[in-house]
Design a protein around this motif. Structure first.
Motif, PDB file in Angstrom:
ATOM      1  N   THR A 267      51.022  19.916  78.284  1.00 28.37           N
ATOM      2  CA  THR A 267      51.645  19.595  77.975  1.00 28.37           C
ATOM      3  C   THR A 267      54.182  19.865  78.088  1.00 28.37           C
ATOM      4  N   SER A 268      53.618  20.882  78.053  1.00 28.51           N
ATOM      5  CA  SER A 268      55.596  21.501  78.868  1.00 28.51           C
ATOM      6  C   SER A 268      55.767  21.605  80.319  1.00 28.51           C
ATOM      7  N   TRP A 269      54.589  22.369  80.596  1.00 21.27           N
ATOM      8  CA  TRP A 269      55.283  22.477  82.223  1.00 21.27           C
ATOM      9  C   TRP A 269      54.400  21.833  83.464  1.00 21.27           C
ATOM     10  N   PRO A 270      54.376  20.476  83.554  1.00 23.02           N
ATOM     11  CA  PRO A 270      53.318  20.696  83.862  1.00 23.02           C
ATOM     12  C   PRO A 270      53.849  20.074  85.808  1.00 23.02           C
ATOM     13  N   ASP A 271      54.987  20.746  86.036  1.00 19.58           N
ATOM     14  CA  ASP A 271      55.767  20.247  87.295  1.00 19.58           C
ATOM     15  C   ASP A 271      55.824  21.487  87.364  1.00 19.58           C
ATOM     16  N   GLN A 272      54.429  22.719  86.756  1.00 19.47           N
ATOM     17  CA  GLN A 272      55.007  24.451  87.364  1.00 19.47           C
ATOM     18  C   GLN A 272      54.078  25.029  87.753  1.00 19.47           C
ATOM     19  N   SER A 273      53.305  25.830  88.543  1.00 24.25           N
ATOM     20  CA  SER A 273      52.259  25.412  89.302  1.00 24.25           C
ATOM     21  C   SER A 273      51.620  26.657  89.138  1.00 24.25           C
ATOM     22  N   ASP A 274      52.411  27.626  88.371  1.00 17.36           N
ATOM     23  CA  ASP A 274      52.104  29.295  88.483  1.00 17.36           C
ATOM     24  C   ASP A 274      53.144  30.047  86.828  1.00 17.36           C
ATOM     25  N   LEU A 275      52.390  29.742  85.682  1.00 17.84           N
ATOM     26  CA  LEU A 275      51.804  30.242  84.526  1.00 17.84           C
ATOM     27  C   LEU A 275      51.956  31.327  84.251  1.00 17.84           C
TER      28      LEU A 275
END
Length: 401
Positions: free
Chosen positions: A203-211
């Motif tokens: 929902t909030s960080w689809p473009d980040q691969s490492d969370l």
């Protein structure tokens, strides 16, 4: 993976690549898909025909003509199937119906006590799910699976909780088999923090691969998204931060019991105990949240210190995993800025400059539906992305006996 679990996937492996492209919601022509994949147009046509027959893709009008008949476009059809998602916390439960895009269509929540045991809690969840499913007016064949999150360690391959500290009566309880007595579909179970990480990422960080998602509530745990995928570890216990000892340094003198772990220092009940000892009665995470809103300096200082303690452990995680985003969620994340400030204070001091150069530490944005969204995504990935199943232990489909 059992035969039934393997059969539960909706997409043939050779068509999964096309579907993964179309799942972004952008309509495309067969020629565009051929250009993106490098496949022959005849191969594209065969695979699109199969996806269309299953209802997973549908015609989406014509593209702009460059001369002659305009080419037809195809798009993902998320409404073709639905999933049931159940999020069970220590004191809350949420049940939802979602489509294949993870959109929550209907949901219901209530306060529960996970300590009431599996039959009582799952009984409520299944009754609620049956009602929501009935009200959706969808045929039985449209339901592709059920995803469930629970607040304890889960052996993902079997769906059974293993020695969950705040879930008396749940140890090795066969959740998939129990649920399958009501719904004859694949049932996937995971730790609630893993599902919160999936929901937050989507929902909030689809473009980040490492969370890294850190839940702070009755307990403390983390969900790890690495390379765009949820990492569960060998048996499903990755991210269990609650029982890690806090590495006190010269700037943070040891406090609490001699054998105190992170959960004993920074969880909601731990802060409540500290406040009670200071003459401010509190018992639960909700009590701490309520007290934080009064602006009492003693309460805010206790929360800030809990943030520092959490930061001591998260700093090691940042050095080890190098996430681009650390999200702090769970009921205690609603206390305000003091908890996050404490985490940031220590992480930016203790972690390496390279790891923190572009690091964002922020509060969860997904809200109450983050857990059920993650549960839905878990089922959707299992059904639509066979490649994902090769990266994680395969959940079994258990049938009622």
């Amino acid at each position: 993976m059992t035969d039934s679990a393997r059969d539960s996937t909706l997409v043939a492996p050779d068509a999964a690549q096309l579907l993964s492209i179309l799942r972004d919601g952008v309509p495309r022509t067969r020629a565009q898909l051929a250009e993106l994949t490098g496949l022959a147009r005849s191969t594209i046509a065969v695979r699109i025909d199969g996806l269309t027959a299953s209802g997973l893709v549908a015609p989406a009008g014509d593209d702009v003509s460059t001369g002659g008949r305009p080419p037809a476009r195809i798009a993902f059809n998320p409404s073709s199937r639905i999933v049931i998602a159940i999020d069970l916390g220590a004191t809350h439960g949420v049940v939802a119906i979602a489509d294949l895009a993870g959109t929550i269509l209907h949901s219901e929540s209530r306060r529960i006590l996970i300590s009431d045991g599996p039959e009582a809690v799952l009984g409520w969840a299944l009754t609620t799910a049956s009602t929501l499913f009935s009200e959706s007016n969808r045929p039985v064949g449209d339901l592709i699976g059920i995803g469930i999150g629970v607040p304890g360690p889960v052996e993902h391959s079997s769906g059974k909780p293993v020695n969950p500290p705040i879930m008396p009566g749940w140890d090795r309880f066969d959740i998939p088999a129990y649920v399958a007595k009501t719904f004859d579909v694949p049932v996937l179970v995971d730790n609630d923090v893993n599902l919160l990480a999936l929901g937050e990422h989507a929902t909030s960080w689809p473009d980040q691969s490492d969370l890294l998602f850190v839940k702070v509530a009755t307990g403390i745990g983390a969900g790890i998204i690495n390379g765009g995928r949820l990492q569960r570890g060998a048996q499903g216990s990755a991210g269990d931060l609650g029982h890690v000892r806090v590495p006190f340094g010269a700037e943070t003198p040891s406090h609490g019991a001699q054998d105190a772990d992170l959960e004993a220092l920074a969880s909601g009940p731990a802060i409540a105990r500290m406040l009670t000892a200071a003459g401010i009665p509190a018992t639960t995470s909700e009590d701490v949240v309520t007290l934080a809103r009064t602006g009492n300096p003693t309460v805010l200082q206790a929360i800030r210190q809990a943030g520092r303690d959490l930061g001591e452990v998260v700093a090691t995680c940042v050095n080890l995993l190098n996430p681009s985003v650390v999200v702090v969620g769970g009921s205690l994340s609603r206390v305000g800025e003091q908890l996050l400030a404490g985490v940031r204070e220590v992480v930016y001091q203790r972690s390496t400059p390279l790891a923190t150069q572009y690091l964002t530490i922020t509060q969860s944005r997904a809200g109450e539906t983050g857990g059920v969204l993650g549960a839905a995504i878990m089922v959707i990935q299992h059904a639509l992305d066979p490649d994902a199943e090769r990266h994680t232990p395969a959940p079994s489909r258990s049938l009622g006996r």
